[in-house]
Structure formats: C-alpha cells, structure tokens
Motif scaffolding. Structure first.
Motif, PDB file in Angstrom:
ATOM      1  N   ALA A 279       8.920   9.226 -22.446  1.00  0.00           N
ATOM      2  CA  ALA A 279       9.711   7.995 -22.847  1.00  0.00           C
ATOM      3  C   ALA A 279      10.347   7.612 -24.070  1.00  0.00           C
ATOM      4  O   ALA A 279      11.282   7.280 -24.168  1.00  0.00           O
ATOM      5  N   LEU A 280       9.350   7.807 -24.919  1.00  0.00           N
ATOM      6  CA  LEU A 280       9.623   7.552 -26.438  1.00  0.00           C
ATOM      7  C   LEU A 280      10.755   8.399 -26.978  1.00  0.00           C
ATOM      8  O   LEU A 280      11.534   8.102 -27.515  1.00  0.00           O
ATOM      9  N   THR A 281      10.543   9.889 -26.417  1.00  0.00           N
ATOM     10  CA  THR A 281      11.448  10.729 -26.827  1.00  0.00           C
ATOM     11  C   THR A 281      12.960  10.552 -26.378  1.00  0.00           C
ATOM     12  O   THR A 281      13.786  10.522 -27.147  1.00  0.00           O
ATOM     13  N   VAL A 282      13.008  10.084 -25.146  1.00  0.00           N
ATOM     14  CA  VAL A 282      14.370   9.797 -24.548  1.00  0.00           C
ATOM     15  C   VAL A 282      14.829   8.580 -25.108  1.00  0.00           C
ATOM     16  O   VAL A 282      16.042   8.491 -25.439  1.00  0.00           O
ATOM     17  N   ARG A 283      13.955   7.431 -25.368  1.00  0.00           N
ATOM     18  CA  ARG A 283      14.606   6.217 -26.289  1.00  0.00           C
ATOM     19  C   ARG A 283      15.020   6.583 -27.440  1.00  0.00           C
ATOM     20  O   ARG A 283      15.833   6.041 -28.176  1.00  0.00           O
ATOM     21  N   VAL A 284      14.216   7.221 -28.458  1.00  0.00           N
ATOM     22  CA  VAL A 284      14.670   7.912 -29.736  1.00  0.00           C
ATOM     23  C   VAL A 284      15.701   8.343 -29.761  1.00  0.00           C
ATOM     24  O   VAL A 284      16.768   8.098 -30.730  1.00  0.00           O
ATOM     25  N   ASN A 285      16.205   9.440 -28.605  1.00  0.00           N
ATOM     26  CA  ASN A 285      17.268  10.079 -28.789  1.00  0.00           C
ATOM     27  C   ASN A 285      18.523   9.102 -28.386  1.00  0.00           C
ATOM     28  O   ASN A 285      19.711   9.050 -28.704  1.00  0.00           O
ATOM     29  N   ALA A 286      18.522   8.091 -27.393  1.00  0.00           N
ATOM     30  CA  ALA A 286      19.192   7.043 -27.160  1.00  0.00           C
ATOM     31  C   ALA A 286      19.573   6.382 -28.392  1.00  0.00           C
ATOM     32  O   ALA A 286      20.883   6.014 -28.578  1.00  0.00           O
ATOM     33  N   VAL A 287      18.608   5.797 -29.060  1.00  0.00           N
ATOM     34  CA  VAL A 287      19.099   5.137 -30.281  1.00  0.00           C
ATOM     35  C   VAL A 287      19.717   5.957 -31.324  1.00  0.00           C
ATOM     36  O   VAL A 287      20.809   5.587 -31.971  1.00  0.00           O
ATOM     37  N   LYS A 288      19.398   7.443 -31.457  1.00  0.00           N
ATOM     38  CA  LYS A 288      20.031   8.245 -32.619  1.00  0.00           C
ATOM     39  C   LYS A 288      21.551   8.659 -32.028  1.00  0.00           C
ATOM     40  O   LYS A 288      22.571   8.420 -32.843  1.00  0.00           O
ATOM     41  N   SER A 289      21.632   8.438 -30.664  1.00  0.00           N
ATOM     42  CA  SER A 289      22.992   8.387 -30.019  1.00  0.00           C
ATOM     43  C   SER A 289      24.055   7.303 -30.564  1.00  0.00           C
ATOM     44  O   SER A 289      25.147   7.152 -31.024  1.00  0.00           O
ATOM     45  N   GLU A 290      23.194   6.126 -30.117  1.00  0.00           N
ATOM     46  CA  GLU A 290      23.891   4.901 -30.561  1.00  0.00           C
ATOM     47  C   GLU A 290      24.240   4.711 -32.267  1.00  0.00           C
ATOM     48  O   GLU A 290      25.167   4.415 -32.532  1.00  0.00           O
ATOM     49  N   VAL A 291      23.323   5.365 -33.152  1.00  0.00           N
ATOM     50  CA  VAL A 291      23.367   5.457 -34.445  1.00  0.00           C
ATOM     51  C   VAL A 291      24.544   6.206 -34.879  1.00  0.00           C
ATOM     52  O   VAL A 291      25.356   5.727 -35.734  1.00  0.00           O
ATOM     53  N   ARG A 292      24.669   7.405 -34.253  1.00  0.00           N
ATOM     54  CA  ARG A 292      25.829   8.363 -34.333  1.00  0.00           C
ATOM     55  C   ARG A 292      27.369   7.725 -34.034  1.00  0.00           C
ATOM     56  O   ARG A 292      28.133   7.730 -34.645  1.00  0.00           O
ATOM     57  N   LEU A 293      27.202   7.132 -33.002  1.00  0.00           N
ATOM     58  CA  LEU A 293      28.323   6.526 -32.255  1.00  0.00           C
ATOM     59  C   LEU A 293      28.914   5.292 -33.294  1.00  0.00           C
ATOM     60  O   LEU A 293      29.840   5.168 -33.618  1.00  0.00           O
ATOM     61  N   ALA A 294      27.668   4.359 -33.811  1.00  0.00           N
ATOM     62  CA  ALA A 294      28.105   3.493 -34.881  1.00  0.00           C
ATOM     63  C   ALA A 294      28.490   4.300 -36.125  1.00  0.00           C
ATOM     64  O   ALA A 294      29.483   3.601 -36.839  1.00  0.00           O
ATOM     65  N   ASP A 295      27.996   5.107 -36.544  1.00  0.00           N
ATOM     66  CA  ASP A 295      28.499   5.893 -37.743  1.00  0.00           C
ATOM     67  C   ASP A 295      30.116   6.292 -37.472  1.00  0.00           C
ATOM     68  O   ASP A 295      30.917   6.179 -38.490  1.00  0.00           O
ATOM     69  N   ARG A 296      30.306   6.919 -36.230  1.00  0.00           N
ATOM     70  CA  ARG A 296      31.865   7.296 -36.344  1.00  0.00           C
ATOM     71  C   ARG A 296      32.646   6.237 -36.343  1.00  0.00           C
ATOM     72  O   ARG A 296      33.707   6.131 -36.941  1.00  0.00           O
ATOM     73  N   GLN A 297      32.213   5.014 -35.456  1.00  0.00           N
ATOM     74  CA  GLN A 297      32.897   3.746 -35.717  1.00  0.00           C
ATOM     75  C   GLN A 297      33.219   3.228 -37.096  1.00  0.00           C
ATOM     76  O   GLN A 297      34.420   2.629 -37.294  1.00  0.00           O
TER      77      GLN A 297
END
Length: 171
Positions: free
Chosen positions: A26-44
């Motif tokens: 669950a923690l790995t899935v949550r970390v990957n979700a946060v990483k994805s949000e960080v990448r999306l924010a970085d692209r924006q």
C-alpha cells in the motif's frame, strides 16, 4: 484441535509478516502515486515557465513597438503609405526625380527595340570610363565585315534620339 504454543507463535509471525507486506505494498502504491503527481506538477511547471517566457517575449515586443511608435511620432514623423502615394508608371516616378548635381556621373540609358524587333543599340558603355564595348547597332555590318565602335559623341546622339523615336511610334 489444540494448538501448541509454537504453532500459534508461527501463525502470529506469519500474520504479522502478511500485514507488513500488505502495508508495504500500500505504501509503495501511495509513493508511486505521489511520484506521478510530482512528475505531473514538474511538467506543468515546465510548461508554465515556457508560456511565461513566451508572454515575456510578447510583452517586450509590444513594449518595443510602442517605444518605436513613440520615437517615430516624436523624432521621425513617418507614416504608413496611403493609396494616393503610389505611382502608376515609371514616368511618374521619373517626374519626381531631382536634377543631377554638376559632379554627378552621366545617366545610364537603355535602348529599346525597333519596330522590326531588332534592338536599337547593342553596344554597352562602361559607365566609369565612358568607353564603348562591342558593336553599335544590331544588323549593321559594314561591307568589310568589321564593325567599328561608335565614338562617345555619336552614341550620345543616338541615345538622345531614342525618346523621339518612341514618341513617333506612339503617334
């Protein structure tokens, strides 16, 4: 069925490991979700910084255009051409010309074609030296077969008559 203490101990450790593994997943899935949000924010952020650069460039361009307009209004007074400023022919443009200064070189004149299609003057004159290059008139070959170049005064006479020949043809 009575369970022994060792058996309960093993089952307890197994349950604890299973729970830890589930929490880790669950923690790995949550970390990957946060990483994805960080990448999306970085692209924006990258996209917004590019857009900001474009807007800065646009702003500077418009500001410089306004500055140039202000310079033009104050210093130069230039205006866009109006339809009345355009000329209909080369003759109208020639009328607008000013008289040449005394130290100006002579004008270069261009010959036109005769009624039979032959060019009136084939020879060329070097503008700086005033020397004639080549023959005088196309088709005019002396009987001995050797063409003689025109002198500058003869060429000047011929060139001064080109305008009168054109006027005669127009009538």
């Amino acid at each position: 069925m009575i369970m022994t203490r060792d058996r309960l101990h093993t089952i307890g450790w197994g349950m604890a490991l299973t729970i830890c593994f589930a929490l880790m997943m669950a923690l790995t899935v949550r970390v990957n979700a946060v990483k994805s949000e960080v990448r999306l924010a970085d692209r924006q952020i990258t996209e917004l910084s590019r857009e900001k650069m474009l807007l800065d460039t646009e702003f500077q361009t418009r500001a410089s255009q306004q500055q140039l307009t202000a310079f033009n209004d104050v210093d130069f007074g230039l205006e866009a051409p109006k339809p009345a400023q355009y000329l209909e022919s080369e003759r109208q443009l020639a009328v607008l010309g000013k008289a040449p200064s005394p130290d100006a070189p002579p004008q270069i004149r261009v010959a036109s074609a005769d009624a039979d299609g032959r060019p009136g003057i084939v020879s060329a004159v070097q503008p700086l030296a005033g020397r004639i290059i080549g023959s005088a008139v196309a088709g005019e070959v002396p009987r001995d077969g050797v063409r003689k170049p025109l002198r500058a005064s003869q060429l000047e006479d011929r060139l001064s008559q080109v305008g009168s020949r054109i006027a005669e043809r127009a009538e």
